[in-house]
Design a protein around this motif. Structure first.
Motif, PDB file in Angstrom:
ATOM      1  N   GLY A  27      -5.374  20.154  -1.980  1.00  0.00           N
ATOM      2  CA  GLY A  27      -4.550  19.580  -0.925  1.00  0.00           C
ATOM      3  C   GLY A  27      -3.841  18.303  -1.322  1.00  0.00           C
ATOM      4  N   TYR A  28      -4.287  17.652  -2.399  1.00  0.00           N
ATOM      5  CA  TYR A  28      -3.681  16.388  -2.812  1.00  0.00           C
ATOM      6  C   TYR A  28      -2.203  16.567  -3.162  1.00  0.00           C
ATOM      7  CZ  TYR A  28      -2.893  12.064  -5.454  1.00  0.00           C
ATOM      8  OH  TYR A  28      -2.391  10.867  -5.913  1.00  0.00           O
ATOM      9  N   GLY A  29      -1.887  17.657  -3.828  1.00  0.00           N
ATOM     10  CA  GLY A  29      -0.501  17.905  -4.230  1.00  0.00           C
ATOM     11  C   GLY A  29       0.428  18.136  -3.060  1.00  0.00           C
ATOM     12  N   LYS A  30      -0.137  18.484  -1.893  1.00  0.00           N
ATOM     13  CA  LYS A  30       0.675  18.745  -0.703  1.00  0.00           C
ATOM     14  C   LYS A  30       0.958  17.479   0.099  1.00  0.00           C
ATOM     15  CE  LYS A  30      -1.342  23.373  -0.308  1.00  0.00           C
ATOM     16  NZ  LYS A  30      -2.144  24.289   0.548  1.00  0.00           N
ATOM     17  N   LEU A  31       0.327  16.370  -0.274  1.00  0.00           N
ATOM     18  CA  LEU A  31       0.533  15.112   0.448  1.00  0.00           C
ATOM     19  C   LEU A  31       1.915  14.547   0.160  1.00  0.00           C
ATOM     20  CD1 LEU A  31      -2.899  13.327  -0.200  1.00  0.00           C
ATOM     21  CD2 LEU A  31      -2.231  14.636   1.812  1.00  0.00           C
ATOM     22  N   SER A  32       2.440  13.804   1.127  1.00  0.00           N
ATOM     23  CA  SER A  32       3.711  13.125   0.911  1.00  0.00           C
ATOM     24  C   SER A  32       3.501  11.969  -0.063  1.00  0.00           C
ATOM     25  CB  SER A  32       4.255  12.585   2.239  1.00  0.00           C
ATOM     26  OG  SER A  32       3.407  11.562   2.744  1.00  0.00           O
ATOM     27  N   SER A  33       4.581  11.396  -0.547  1.00  0.00           N
ATOM     28  CA  SER A  33       4.495  10.280  -1.485  1.00  0.00           C
ATOM     29  C   SER A  33       3.745   9.099  -0.871  1.00  0.00           C
ATOM     30  CB  SER A  33       5.902   9.842  -1.906  1.00  0.00           C
ATOM     31  OG  SER A  33       5.846   8.733  -2.775  1.00  0.00           O
ATOM     32  N   ALA A  34       4.038   8.796   0.403  1.00  0.00           N
ATOM     33  CA  ALA A  34       3.375   7.689   1.098  1.00  0.00           C
ATOM     34  C   ALA A  34       1.887   7.971   1.267  1.00  0.00           C
ATOM     35  CB  ALA A  34       4.026   7.451   2.453  1.00  0.00           C
ATOM     36  N   GLU A  35       1.544   9.216   1.575  1.00  0.00           N
ATOM     37  CA  GLU A  35       0.133   9.581   1.755  1.00  0.00           C
ATOM     38  C   GLU A  35      -0.637   9.498   0.447  1.00  0.00           C
ATOM     39  OE1 GLU A  35       0.409  12.697   5.546  1.00  0.00           O
ATOM     40  OE2 GLU A  35       0.674  13.423   3.488  1.00  0.00           O
ATOM     41  N   LYS A  36       0.017   9.878  -0.651  1.00  0.00           N
ATOM     42  CA  LYS A  36      -0.641   9.778  -1.960  1.00  0.00           C
ATOM     43  C   LYS A  36      -0.922   8.319  -2.320  1.00  0.00           C
ATOM     44  CE  LYS A  36       1.093  14.034  -4.102  1.00  0.00           C
ATOM     45  NZ  LYS A  36       1.963  14.601  -5.169  1.00  0.00           N
ATOM     46  N   ILE A  37       0.023   7.449  -2.019  1.00  0.00           N
ATOM     47  CA  ILE A  37      -0.155   6.021  -2.301  1.00  0.00           C
ATOM     48  C   ILE A  37      -1.348   5.482  -1.513  1.00  0.00           C
ATOM     49  CG2 ILE A  37       0.847   3.728  -1.940  1.00  0.00           C
ATOM     50  CD1 ILE A  37       3.585   5.017  -2.558  1.00  0.00           C
ATOM     51  N   TRP A 103       4.122  -4.634  -1.031  1.00  0.00           N
ATOM     52  CA  TRP A 103       5.148  -3.778  -1.647  1.00  0.00           C
ATOM     53  C   TRP A 103       5.487  -2.590  -0.755  1.00  0.00           C
ATOM     54  CZ3 TRP A 103       8.412  -4.400  -5.554  1.00  0.00           C
ATOM     55  CH2 TRP A 103       9.059  -3.272  -6.068  1.00  0.00           C
ATOM     56  N   HIS A 104       4.470  -2.046  -0.095  1.00  0.00           N
ATOM     57  CA  HIS A 104       4.679  -0.857   0.749  1.00  0.00           C
ATOM     58  C   HIS A 104       4.616  -1.188   2.246  1.00  0.00           C
ATOM     59  CE1 HIS A 104       4.396   1.775  -2.758  1.00  0.00           C
ATOM     60  NE2 HIS A 104       3.329   1.105  -3.131  1.00  0.00           N
ATOM     61  N   PHE A 105       4.737  -2.450   2.582  1.00  0.00           N
ATOM     62  CA  PHE A 105       4.604  -2.903   3.967  1.00  0.00           C
ATOM     63  C   PHE A 105       5.546  -2.133   4.911  1.00  0.00           C
ATOM     64  CE2 PHE A 105       5.195  -5.770   7.553  1.00  0.00           C
ATOM     65  CZ  PHE A 105       3.896  -6.211   7.783  1.00  0.00           C
ATOM     66  N   PRO A 106       5.033  -1.684   6.080  1.00  0.00           N
ATOM     67  CA  PRO A 106       3.676  -1.844   6.622  1.00  0.00           C
ATOM     68  C   PRO A 106       2.816  -0.579   6.493  1.00  0.00           C
ATOM     69  CG  PRO A 106       5.148  -1.256   8.406  1.00  0.00           C
ATOM     70  CD  PRO A 106       5.959  -1.177   7.120  1.00  0.00           C
ATOM     71  N   VAL A 107       3.114   0.266   5.499  1.00  0.00           N
ATOM     72  CA  VAL A 107       2.423   1.556   5.369  1.00  0.00           C
ATOM     73  C   VAL A 107       0.915   1.380   5.196  1.00  0.00           C
ATOM     74  CG1 VAL A 107       2.199   3.618   3.928  1.00  0.00           C
ATOM     75  CG2 VAL A 107       4.462   2.680   4.412  1.00  0.00           C
ATOM     76  N   LEU A 108       0.508   0.427   4.367  1.00  0.00           N
ATOM     77  CA  LEU A 108      -0.916   0.251   4.051  1.00  0.00           C
ATOM     78  C   LEU A 108      -1.620  -0.762   4.949  1.00  0.00           C
ATOM     79  CD1 LEU A 108      -0.718   0.262   0.147  1.00  0.00           C
ATOM     80  CD2 LEU A 108      -1.222   2.166   1.686  1.00  0.00           C
ATOM     81  N   ASN A 151     -12.400   4.278   5.167  1.00  0.00           N
ATOM     82  CA  ASN A 151     -11.599   5.133   4.291  1.00  0.00           C
ATOM     83  C   ASN A 151     -11.931   6.611   4.473  1.00  0.00           C
ATOM     84  OD1 ASN A 151     -10.278   2.919   3.243  1.00  0.00           O
ATOM     85  ND2 ASN A 151     -11.631   2.737   1.465  1.00  0.00           N
ATOM     86  N   LEU A 152     -13.223   6.920   4.653  1.00  0.00           N
ATOM     87  CA  LEU A 152     -13.614   8.319   4.858  1.00  0.00           C
ATOM     88  C   LEU A 152     -13.007   8.874   6.133  1.00  0.00           C
ATOM     89  CD1 LEU A 152     -15.210  10.777   3.971  1.00  0.00           C
ATOM     90  CD2 LEU A 152     -17.238   9.812   5.104  1.00  0.00           C
ATOM     91  N   ARG A 153     -12.922   8.025   7.160  1.00  0.00           N
ATOM     92  CA  ARG A 153     -12.292   8.467   8.412  1.00  0.00           C
ATOM     93  C   ARG A 153     -10.844   8.865   8.165  1.00  0.00           C
ATOM     94  NH1 ARG A 153     -11.658   4.413  13.507  1.00  0.00           N
ATOM     95  NH2 ARG A 153     -10.428   3.295  11.924  1.00  0.00           N
ATOM     96  N   TRP A 154     -10.130   8.066   7.364  1.00  0.00           N
ATOM     97  CA  TRP A 154      -8.733   8.393   7.057  1.00  0.00           C
ATOM     98  C   TRP A 154      -8.657   9.667   6.223  1.00  0.00           C
ATOM     99  CZ3 TRP A 154      -5.671   9.036   2.755  1.00  0.00           C
ATOM    100  CH2 TRP A 154      -4.287   9.032   2.965  1.00  0.00           C
ATOM    101  N   TYR A 155      -9.538   9.805   5.229  1.00  0.00           N
ATOM    102  CA  TYR A 155      -9.553  11.001   4.378  1.00  0.00           C
ATOM    103  C   TYR A 155      -9.796  12.269   5.203  1.00  0.00           C
ATOM    104  CZ  TYR A 155      -9.627   8.275   0.028  1.00  0.00           C
ATOM    105  OH  TYR A 155      -9.305   7.449  -1.025  1.00  0.00           O
ATOM    106  N   LEU A 156     -10.763  12.186   6.126  1.00  0.00           N
ATOM    107  CA  LEU A 156     -11.062  13.351   6.970  1.00  0.00           C
ATOM    108  C   LEU A 156      -9.893  13.689   7.883  1.00  0.00           C
ATOM    109  CD1 LEU A 156     -14.766  12.543   7.932  1.00  0.00           C
ATOM    110  CD2 LEU A 156     -13.980  14.384   6.420  1.00  0.00           C
ATOM    111  N   ASP A 157      -9.230  12.667   8.376  1.00  0.00           N
ATOM    112  CA  ASP A 157      -8.070  12.873   9.250  1.00  0.00           C
ATOM    113  C   ASP A 157      -6.942  13.553   8.487  1.00  0.00           C
ATOM    114  OD1 ASP A 157      -6.217  12.786  11.281  1.00  0.00           O
ATOM    115  OD2 ASP A 157      -5.886  10.626  11.180  1.00  0.00           O
ATOM    116  N   ILE A 158      -6.638  13.043   7.283  1.00  0.00           N
ATOM    117  CA  ILE A 158      -5.533  13.586   6.497  1.00  0.00           C
ATOM    118  C   ILE A 158      -5.852  14.992   5.999  1.00  0.00           C
ATOM    119  CG2 ILE A 158      -6.084  12.909   4.112  1.00  0.00           C
ATOM    120  CD1 ILE A 158      -2.776  12.173   5.895  1.00  0.00           C
ATOM    121  N   ALA A 159      -7.156  15.317   5.909  1.00  0.00           N
ATOM    122  CA  ALA A 159      -7.572  16.655   5.470  1.00  0.00           C
ATOM    123  C   ALA A 159      -7.629  17.641   6.635  1.00  0.00           C
ATOM    124  CB  ALA A 159      -8.938  16.579   4.793  1.00  0.00           C
ATOM    125  N   GLY A 160      -7.280  17.179   7.830  1.00  0.00           N
ATOM    126  CA  GLY A 160      -7.276  18.058   9.000  1.00  0.00           C
ATOM    127  C   GLY A 160      -8.656  18.322   9.574  1.00  0.00           C
TER     128      GLY A 160
END
Length: 244
Positions: A27-37, A103-108, A151-160
């Motif tokens: 699933g990592y390859g399917k993430l957007s550029s911002a999500e990968k960052i 650099w990526h404000f306010p994404v992160l 971080n795990l909460r975000w990972y689980l969310d992005i993984a659906g």
């Protein structure tokens, strides 16, 4: 300098997170550029959190460094080569992560993250250069033990997997961990300062006033984030109840 080594190590962990994720997770390859960052950024923040929380636990509880009966030196003035190394490593992390946020404000993260990182780095640098107040810096660094749950909460969310039992269990663990490491610990922090205020006054002027001002600001930020975590947990539990 140690902090430069920490900066380089964090950059390396960031790259290793990207490499391992692309190799092991489809699933990592399917993430957007911002999500990968953000995915990679959370990888090295988790690494830092685990390292400094275990190191802080060692210095504060397992070692004799801050044991008041171990020697006659004021607790507020105690440090060691190893504790200096840990603080330098942490400066490298906060510097690299702050650079990423800006650099990526306010994404992160928003302005509250910039404030948190800036104040943390300022305090650690003062303590590292002076050798004073490291007991309080390490107490605050132990609060980073909640970061892996965030971080795990975000990972689980992005993984659906936001509706999974793992997400709910992590939410409960985050709530309890935050309560202990960022609410109760800060209460102990201020009680310890009050009981040792005769020693706290021995810290050089800028460090003394920074301790009096910055620690309450960090406590307020922790309380603000705790309120958001509690709201999110209640929402998640109600959603899980209604889905049964």
């Amino acid at each position: 300098m140690v902090w430069t080594s920490g900066f380089v190590l964090m950059h390396t962990v960031y790259r290793l997170t990207a490499f391992a994720s692309s190799l092991l997770l489809n699933g990592y390859g399917k993430l957007s550029s911002a999500e990968k960052i953000e995915w990679n950024d959370r990888g090295f923040s988790t690494f830092h959190a685990l390292f400094v929380s275990f190191a802080s636990l060692y210095f504060l509880i397992l070692s004799d460094l801050f044991n008041e009966d171990s020697n006659d030196e004021l607790v507020i003035n105690r440090s060691s080569t190893l504790s200096n190394t840990v603080l330098g490593f942490s400066i490298g992390y906060f510097l690299s992560d702050l650079a990423m946020i800006l650099w990526h404000f306010p994404v992160l993260g928003g302005l509250e993250y910039v404030l948190h990182h800036g104040l943390s780095m300022f305090s650690i640098i003062q303590s590292l250069l002076s050798g004073q107040g490291q007991i309080y810096i390490l107490m605050v660094l132990f609060s980073e033990s909640t970061t892996p749950f965030v971080n795990l909460r975000w990972y689980l969310d992005i993984a659906g997997l936001k509706s999974s039992i793992f997400y709910v269990a992590n939410g409960i663990a985050l709530f309890l961990g935050w309560l202990i490491a960022r609410i109760f610990l800060f209460i102990f922090f201020f009680i310890h300062m009050w009981l040792h205020f005769d020693q706290v006054k021995e810290i050089f002027p800028l460090g003394f006033y920074s301790l009096l001002v910055i620690s309450p600001i960090l406590a307020i930020l922790n309380a603000f984030w705790f309120w958001k975590i509690a709201k999110g947990l209640v929402k998640t539990l109600l959603k899980a109840k209604h889905s049964k």
